[in-house]
Design an enzyme around this catalytic site. Sequence first.
Site: not given
Length: 257
Positions: A39, A110, A143
């Site tokens: 990330e 995300k 993540c």
Amino acid sequence: MKIALIQFAPVFGDLKSNIERLKPLLVKAKNADLLVLPELANSGYNFGSIEEAKQFSETIEDSIFINFLKKYCREFQFCVATGFLEREDRKLFNSALLIDQTGVIGKYRKLHLFMKEKEYFAPGNLGLPIFTIGDVKIGMLICFDWMFPEVWRRLALKDVDLILHPSNLILPYAQSVIPSYSLVNRIFIATANRVGTEEDLRFTGQSVITNPKGELIAQAGTEEEIVILDIDPKLARDKMITPMNDAFKDRRRDIYK
Ligand code: ACM
């Protein structure tokens, strides 16, 4: 499909150093088909303010980082998935990009923002897109998305073979759930985590690749490391748990949607 996890420690706010650090790592992974970076690999993670995050961001159209990766894709005939601090208009996104020799072929933003990320980033607005490399169907998560079973399932129901998961994991137990998501969805997962520290945050490394049986087929340690593993993505297309149990068809959709 040979997958390489590039576990490294990005230098905070220093794009040029990150590119220099990555160069030898990408060369070491040159025999892989698909490289997965952590990330926010272009910028580091722990911003002090939104202004600082903006300063380290790039647009997709005008990115030194993407051009660097594209050049290496062309030279070594691989694809790269990477975390990317993306600026679009006045917004910042914590994004994952899939890049080949032609440029960006996939973009995910995300959905589930962790702690201070909520102050800096706009939440993902592209849903859960899927991409293909050859005949392999691929989804991406980033993540802390790991915490939400819904997104793994939703991608699996779109028939992905493999989920790429660029990460900056901090919580100590995140890696332990990845094999279970692989198992219940019968898919491959490649989690590329980072190492190192930024201020009060320590990133946990231990990047993993898991298979549709829920087996941990590769795991890195807690230092910089490249993990390369050959997988057969087609194994993810068999959803049978026993000859009489299909992991997807047996769902009681009349009870839960
Ligand atoms: C995280 O989502 N980077 C913990």
